[in-house]
Design a protein around this motif. Structure first.
Motif, mmCIF file in Angstrom:
data_model
loop_
_atom_site.group_PDB
_atom_site.id
_atom_site.type_symbol
_atom_site.label_atom_id
_atom_site.label_comp_id
_atom_site.label_asym_id
_atom_site.label_seq_id
_atom_site.Cartn_x
_atom_site.Cartn_y
_atom_site.Cartn_z
ATOM 1 N N ALA A 291 -24.201 7.922 23.656
ATOM 2 C CA ALA A 291 -24.676 6.920 24.521
ATOM 3 C C ALA A 291 -25.192 6.991 25.688
ATOM 4 C CB ALA A 291 -23.377 5.816 24.352
ATOM 5 N N HIS A 292 -26.291 6.404 26.231
ATOM 6 C CA HIS A 292 -26.636 6.489 27.546
ATOM 7 C C HIS A 292 -26.572 5.052 28.021
ATOM 8 C CE1 HIS A 292 -30.121 8.048 30.520
ATOM 9 N NE2 HIS A 292 -28.749 7.148 31.059
ATOM 10 N N PRO A 293 -25.483 4.313 28.365
ATOM 11 C CA PRO A 293 -25.666 2.822 28.739
ATOM 12 C C PRO A 293 -26.034 2.758 30.155
ATOM 13 C CG PRO A 293 -23.340 3.687 28.987
ATOM 14 C CD PRO A 293 -24.125 4.822 28.340
ATOM 15 N N THR A 294 -26.466 1.615 30.536
ATOM 16 C CA THR A 294 -26.889 1.305 31.739
ATOM 17 C C THR A 294 -25.949 0.120 32.347
ATOM 18 O OG1 THR A 294 -29.139 1.620 31.601
ATOM 19 C CG2 THR A 294 -28.617 0.302 33.401
ATOM 20 N N VAL A 295 -25.048 0.380 33.515
ATOM 21 C CA VAL A 295 -24.095 -0.335 33.761
ATOM 22 C C VAL A 295 -24.528 -1.109 35.245
ATOM 23 C CG1 VAL A 295 -21.573 -0.647 34.363
ATOM 24 C CG2 VAL A 295 -22.303 1.060 32.916
ATOM 25 N N ARG B 193 -11.234 1.018 36.404
ATOM 26 C CA ARG B 193 -10.761 1.190 35.044
ATOM 27 C C ARG B 193 -11.234 -0.445 34.138
ATOM 28 N NH1 ARG B 193 -4.668 2.919 33.639
ATOM 29 N NH2 ARG B 193 -5.638 2.758 31.505
ATOM 30 N N ALA B 194 -11.204 -1.423 35.347
ATOM 31 C CA ALA B 194 -11.972 -2.685 34.734
ATOM 32 C C ALA B 194 -13.284 -2.529 34.182
ATOM 33 C CB ALA B 194 -11.835 -3.603 36.152
ATOM 34 N N VAL B 195 -14.208 -1.778 35.180
ATOM 35 C CA VAL B 195 -15.629 -1.650 34.859
ATOM 36 C C VAL B 195 -15.693 -0.540 33.445
ATOM 37 C CG1 VAL B 195 -17.614 -0.263 35.652
ATOM 38 C CG2 VAL B 195 -16.348 -1.547 37.261
ATOM 39 N N ARG B 196 -14.628 0.325 33.301
ATOM 40 C CA ARG B 196 -14.862 1.291 32.346
ATOM 41 C C ARG B 196 -14.542 0.385 30.931
ATOM 42 N NH1 ARG B 196 -10.918 4.302 29.139
ATOM 43 N NH2 ARG B 196 -11.507 6.365 28.492
ATOM 44 N N ARG B 197 -13.819 -0.527 31.221
ATOM 45 C CA ARG B 197 -13.145 -1.542 29.851
ATOM 46 C C ARG B 197 -14.390 -2.170 29.466
ATOM 47 N NH1 ARG B 197 -10.467 -5.975 29.865
ATOM 48 N NH2 ARG B 197 -10.208 -6.241 32.286
ATOM 49 N N VAL B 198 -15.387 -2.615 30.470
ATOM 50 C CA VAL B 198 -16.654 -3.168 29.796
ATOM 51 C C VAL B 198 -17.517 -2.491 29.343
ATOM 52 C CG1 VAL B 198 -18.625 -4.720 30.705
ATOM 53 C CG2 VAL B 198 -16.420 -4.834 31.853
ATOM 54 N N ILE B 199 -17.490 -1.046 29.727
ATOM 55 C CA ILE B 199 -18.318 0.046 28.975
ATOM 56 C C ILE B 199 -18.011 0.318 27.623
ATOM 57 C CG2 ILE B 199 -19.383 2.358 29.464
ATOM 58 C CD1 ILE B 199 -18.814 2.101 32.378
ATOM 59 N N SER C 246 -22.474 10.787 27.377
ATOM 60 C CA SER C 246 -23.251 12.123 28.004
ATOM 61 C C SER C 246 -23.924 11.620 29.128
ATOM 62 C CB SER C 246 -24.302 12.663 26.881
ATOM 63 O OG SER C 246 -23.616 13.062 25.657
ATOM 64 N N GLN C 247 -24.509 10.491 29.269
ATOM 65 C CA GLN C 247 -25.235 10.073 30.393
ATOM 66 C C GLN C 247 -24.951 8.477 30.737
ATOM 67 O OE1 GLN C 247 -29.610 10.869 29.341
ATOM 68 N NE2 GLN C 247 -28.748 12.320 27.893
ATOM 69 N N LEU C 248 -25.115 8.135 32.042
ATOM 70 C CA LEU C 248 -24.796 6.687 32.439
ATOM 71 C C LEU C 248 -25.800 6.494 33.472
ATOM 72 C CD1 LEU C 248 -21.500 4.873 32.317
ATOM 73 C CD2 LEU C 248 -22.708 4.707 34.396
ATOM 74 N N ASN C 249 -26.355 5.527 33.817
ATOM 75 C CA ASN C 249 -26.934 4.795 34.852
ATOM 76 C C ASN C 249 -26.251 3.592 35.369
ATOM 77 O OD1 ASN C 249 -29.000 6.601 34.511
ATOM 78 N ND2 ASN C 249 -30.264 5.049 33.318
ATOM 79 N N LEU C 250 -25.949 3.709 36.950
ATOM 80 C CA LEU C 250 -25.333 2.408 37.575
ATOM 81 C C LEU C 250 -26.412 1.816 38.477
ATOM 82 C CD1 LEU C 250 -22.128 4.071 39.060
ATOM 83 C CD2 LEU C 250 -22.399 2.229 37.387
ATOM 84 N N SER C 251 -26.350 0.355 38.331
ATOM 85 C CA SER C 251 -27.294 -0.486 38.988
ATOM 86 C C SER C 251 -26.554 -1.316 39.767
ATOM 87 C CB SER C 251 -28.443 -1.180 38.024
ATOM 88 O OG SER C 251 -28.977 -1.818 38.554
ATOM 89 N N ASP D 292 -17.972 10.305 38.604
ATOM 90 C CA ASP D 292 -18.825 10.409 37.537
ATOM 91 C C ASP D 292 -18.509 9.664 36.569
ATOM 92 O OD1 ASP D 292 -20.220 11.412 35.503
ATOM 93 O OD2 ASP D 292 -19.988 13.689 35.568
ATOM 94 N N MET D 293 -19.285 8.421 36.422
ATOM 95 C CA MET D 293 -18.947 7.491 35.436
ATOM 96 C C MET D 293 -19.139 7.774 34.117
ATOM 97 S SD MET D 293 -16.966 4.905 36.806
ATOM 98 C CE MET D 293 -17.190 4.078 35.387
ATOM 99 N N ALA D 294 -20.111 8.784 33.818
ATOM 100 C CA ALA D 294 -20.277 9.058 32.450
ATOM 101 C C ALA D 294 -19.201 9.925 31.755
ATOM 102 C CB ALA D 294 -21.711 9.927 32.613
ATOM 103 N N GLU D 295 -18.523 10.887 32.979
ATOM 104 C CA GLU D 295 -17.323 11.362 32.575
ATOM 105 C C GLU D 295 -16.217 10.619 32.274
ATOM 106 O OE1 GLU D 295 -14.894 15.133 34.346
ATOM 107 O OE2 GLU D 295 -15.150 13.383 35.575
ATOM 108 N N ILE D 296 -16.047 9.468 33.300
ATOM 109 C CA ILE D 296 -14.918 8.365 32.904
ATOM 110 C C ILE D 296 -15.166 7.746 31.735
ATOM 111 C CG2 ILE D 296 -13.813 6.494 33.959
ATOM 112 C CD1 ILE D 296 -14.576 8.046 36.710
#
Length: 977
Positions: free
Chosen positions: A881-885, A856-862, A908-913, A900-904
């Protein structure tokens, strides 16, 4: 192939389905729910259902039956109802029996007001006729208040309340008084008590309020007549704000710790009361202020003085023309711990008949008073506030008139002091002064015969130190107080209180049912007489005491009526209400407690405002300790007073009162109950239009959350889902329910409804509406009927709904009953017949919860980054949106594995790095190691779920949909064939 090009996919979504209205309509809906409870006899069903359980007895402190309820009543009764309902739903038999205080001045005063308007003399009306009018008046208001309390949703035995004026109640109250008489604890004595001239009766501390009052203030001189010969002729100066008490002066008090001097007037106007050459004895620290008040132009300090060497002074009115020898007694000088040099002269004018400290000085120095010629405390003032005929110069003069305005006595005393040369100065002072809270008139301390209960007399020869005070202090130490500060407050009051004054010189109430032998002055102690009184009161009420033949009837054949005085004083109403444990709890089988240490596990709570430390809590404690040896309660809970929203006291003149009836009419009782359930009642709380609006807004949010759950559950068929078949998000919600279950139960047991409501409200609006439901809407609306995720979510929502409606039912009984009916059918049962649901221990998963704190901490940043994109209108909804996190923190990245961070994040889409965030990425200071670079989703927009994905268009049968939505449609279309 199915033609989907013109299909309305909104019709295929599992959108919320419920008739539960968004607009509550509480003012119209709540009375219908009350009717439903009445038709189902909910109170009786609750009693039958809980038979045999441990009893939780919230014993009702009785309000006076003399007007419509006010906001303080609403707070008090709602708090009681919240506690009772919560205890009932936790496995207790929480039977609530409301009660009313029907005797005493609050009602008698109303009838007298009616008499005065009609020019009618109360004393000309037969006493039992007057008492009937009081009884009828109370009956009327009991009916009014009962309906007003019921409209608040207060559940209780409204058909069988306890009333202090019922015959059986009056019989028990009299019997409790006779227990004190028989045990030797009751006595008639003469001492100063707070007296209302307007109401012609003694008052208890609880009937007194302190208001600003402007008083005369005078400096009076007492010539030294014996003792140190060098001081004879010099004058001791006293200061008082009650000139009318000077005729009752019998001593002067000084302090051994104060430095005193002899001061000589050297310059003064010829007509000044303090003459040139006169020498006065004054405390050094106060001499300047005394001479300033006396308009002395110059003075000098002659010498130190040891005032303890003064034996007697003369009363300033000694030898006054027309006084005869009335004031010829000596006035002794006595050391007293109560004397200070903070104000005045350093000496205290002591009138034993008109002050508690003055009276104590008499008790502590009886020999000195007797030697000076004062063997008894003088009685100078009559019940109507006028001086007795035996007091020369002032006979018949009134301290106050019948309306509480200043009479002629102060002026007469001051003029006489000027005439005899006994006045040094005069002025006026504004100070806090006791007033009757009914008539609003100032009070006086007046020496008068009254009936008392000893606080310090040993109750048995065998048990040394066993007194009413010691019993009460021990009981306080064994009682739970909420908040804990209440214990110290009540303890201090009991430690310092004088003997308990029981008598009132009134007509409406339970009489002090004792007979006094005219020859010996002893109280008659005869169980047969007491039994006759008790039986008569049970059958005829206390009116029987005032019938013409009452004395001989109750004495019986063994005594002559002429040998005894029948006491006609009325019991203080605090004794009435202090006896409620005896005539309500102990005499009702459905209430009578088997308490801890007394053979059972039942629990008794007393709950009232903080003023009841000196009122009901106090009198109940003394009554029970005096007759039973222990407190009538296990716990005492106190709440503060209700103020206007600006913090000022509510007042009709200020126009800032809030009537509960008005709030209910406009918004509904549940809005008022929400306010009660959410305030810190231990402190003074506030209410006003803006505060009510805030509560209305909170209620709407809560109701919308309930409505969403009910709408979602419109698609739920009751299928249970194993924990193994759930995703982490559902397991997290079940874990939160397990946590909340502990918190809610603990808070309710601590009588902390504020913690319950604030926690559940935040959970529903933040963790459910803005998190869990927000994420799961996609699965709930769009997933196929066979979807495990959707089934698990519906199962979890069912658990959420059941737990939350039950937990909130004590606070918002109407809304939770309505919600429960929409879910399970109105005809089935009531939420108020449920027990708080047992939570499976398997739901608790602290490790999972710790992981999701990181998620949820990561989700708050998104979501923070996406909010800026929306505000700048670069995206419309988060699905665009299609953010890169970038998550460089290894622990945080580990928590995201498999999710599935895009769902959370509802994108629609989300990249993790795992790389560090590039310059310019969105970050939050309190979430280190996380940065977000926004981007736009690529692909086509699904016509059903509105997700934007490259896969839209790849399904040949449903080219406008994502693959998930296409599969769901195949399942739906197949089922429709």
């Amino acid at each position: 192939m199915t033609d989907t090009t013109s299909r309305d996919y909104s019709e295929t979504l599992n959108l919320p389905k419920t008739d539960f209205p968004m607009r509550a309509g509480l003012p119209k809906n709540e009375p219908k729910i009350l009717d439903k409870w009445k038709d189902k006899d909910l109170y009786k069903v609750m009693r039958d259902q809980s038979a045999g359980r441990p009893k939780f007895i919230l014993h009702d402190g009785p309000p006076y039956a003399n007007g419509n309820i006010h906001i303080g009543h609403a707070l008090n009764k709602t708090l009681k109802d919240i506690i009772n309902r919560s205890m009932q739903m936790q496995g207790f038999d929480a039977n609530y029996v409301p009660g009313w205080d029907c005797h005493g001045l609050p009602i008698e005063w109303k009838i007298e007001e009616q008499y005065r308007k009609k020019g009618k003399n109360k004393d000309a009306v037969p006493i039992n006729e007057f008492r009937k009018e009081c009884r009828d008046f109370a009956d009327k208001w009991i009916d009014v208040q009962r309906e007003e309390f019921k409209r608040l949703g207060i559940e209780g035995d409204w058909d069988n309340p306890y009333l202090t004026m019922r015959y059986d109640s009056e019989a028990v109250i009299a019997n409790e008084l006779m227990k004190f008489a028989t045990s030797g604890q009751l006595y008639r004595g003469s001492k100063p008590v707070m007296w209302s001239i307007v109401e012609k009766t003694a008052l208890a501390e609880a009937e007194v309020e302190y208001e600003d009052h402007t008083s005369h203030t005078i400096w009076v001189t007492f010539p030294v007549v014996s003792g140190n010969e060098a001081l004879i002729g010099k004058k001791v100066v006293i200061w008082t704000t009650t000139p009318w008490t000077i005729p009752a002066n019998r001593a002067i008090s000084f302090s051994k710790d104060i430095s005193y001097g002899i001061f000589k007037v050297t310059e003064a106007a010829e007509d000044n009361w303090a003459k040139v050459g006169e020498e006065f004895i004054i405390a050094d620290k106060l001499a300047e202020s005394v001479f300033e008040a006396s308009r002395v132009d110059a003075y000098e300090r002659v010498s130190d003085v040891d005032v303890s060497t003064i034996e007697y002074c003369a009363h300033p009115l000694r030898g006054a023309e027309g006084a005869g020898d009335y004031f010829d007694f000596n006035v002794p000088m006595l050391a007293g711990d109560h004397v200070t040099d903070d104000a005045g002269t350093g000496f205290v004018h002591t009138a034993p008949g008109h002050g508690q400290e003055d009276f104590q000085m008499f008790l502590d120095n009886r020999e000195a008073f007797a030697k000076a010629g004062t063997e008894q405390v003088p009685m100078t003032v009559q019940p109507d506030g006028s001086y007795y005929p035996h007091v020369p110069l002032f006979e018949g003069k009134y301290i106050l008139d019948r309306k509480g305005k200043e009479g002629s006595t102060n002026k007469a005393v001051i003029e006489k002091l000027v005439e005899v040369g006994g006045l040094m100065a005069r002025g006026r002072v504004k100070h806090s002064y006791p007033h009757s809270w009914r008539s609003k008139a100032p009070l006086i301390f007046r020496n008068t015969p009254q009936w008392f209960v000893y606080m310090d007399k040993e109750l048995s020869e065998e048990a040394k130190g066993d007194t009413l005070r010691s019993r009460a202090l021990k009981a306080i130490s064994e009682t739970r107080f909420v908040p804990a500060t209440g214990q110290n407050r009540l303890n201090a009051m009991i430690e310092a209180r004088p003997d308990w004054v029981l008598s009132r010189q009134r007509a409406w109430g339970v009489p002090i049912t004792v007979f006094v032998n005219k020859e010996t002055g002893e109280v008659l102690k005869d169980e047969a007489v007491n039994a006759r009184i008790f039986e008569a009161f049970q059958n005829e009420g206390a009116d029987a005491w005032f019938e013409e033949d009452a004395t001989q009837r109750f004495l019986g054949e063994g005594y002559k009526a002429d040998d005894f005085e029948k006491v006609d004083d009325i019991l203080d109403v605090w004794f009435d209400s202090g006896s409620t444990h005896a005539f309500c709890m102990e005499r009702r089988e459905d209430l009578s407690p088997k308490r801890r240490g007394l053979g059972g596990d039942d629990y008794v709570l007393y709950l009232e405002g903080t003023d009841q430390h000196r009122g009901w809590f106090h009198s109940s404690l003394l009554e029970s300790c005096g007759t039973r040896g222990y407190a009538p309660y296990d716990a005492v809970l106190t709440h503060g007073f209700t103020m206007a929203e600006d913090g000022r006291k509510m007042s009709k003149s200020l126009g800032n009162t809030i009537a509960p009836q008005d709030v209910i009419k406009q918004y509904g009782a549940d809005i008022l109950r929400l306010w009660v359930g959410s305030v810190d009642y231990a402190e003074d709380q506030r209410i006003g239009p803006e505060i009510i609006k805030t509560n209305v807004d909170a209620y709407r949010k809560l109701r919308n959350t309930l409505r969403f759950m009910l709408g979602s559950l419109g698609h739920y068929e009751g299928e249970e889902v194993a924990l193994a078949d759930m995703e982490e998000l559902e397991l997290l919600m079940l874990h939160r329910l397990a946590e909340l279950d502990v918190l809610v139960r603990d808070a309710y047991m601590a009588f902390d409804s504020k913690r319950v409501f604030s926690t559940l409200f935040n959970f529903m609006t933040v963790e459910l509406s803005a998190f869990y439901f927000d994420i799961r809407k996609d699965a709930l609306y769009c997933d196929a009927p066979s979807s495990k995720k959707r089934k698990a979510s519906l199962y979890v929502i069912e658990q959420l709904f059941r737990h939350l409606t039950m937990w909130l039912a004590p606070i918002l009984p109407f809304t939770m009953e309505e919600s429960w009916g929409y879910r399970y059918g109105e005809a089935t049962t009531s939420v108020h017949l449920q027990q708080f649901p047992a939570v499976s221990s398997a739901w608790r998963n602290d490790e999972l919860a710790a992981k999701w704190e990181k998620v949820r901490a990561v989700r708050r940043v998104i979501t923070g980054a996406l909010e800026i994109e929306r505000r700048e209108k670069r995206i419309g909804s988060s699905l665009e949106a299609h953010p890169t996190v970038f998550v460089s923190d290894a622990e945080l990245m580990g928590a995201l594995n498999g999710l599935d961070m895009a769902e959370i994040a509802i994108t629609s889409q989300l990249n993790l790095s795992a790389d560090g965030a590039p310059e310019g990425a969105f970050v939050l200071e309190d979430v280190t190691g996380v940065g977000v670079v926004p981007g736009l989703a690529e692909g086509n927009k699904c016509a059903r779920s509105w997700k934007i994905l490259p896969e839209v268009g790849t399904d040949g049968e449903y080219p406008e949909l994502t693959l998930r939505d296409a599969n769901a449609m195949r399942e739906l279309d197949s089922a429709a064939v």
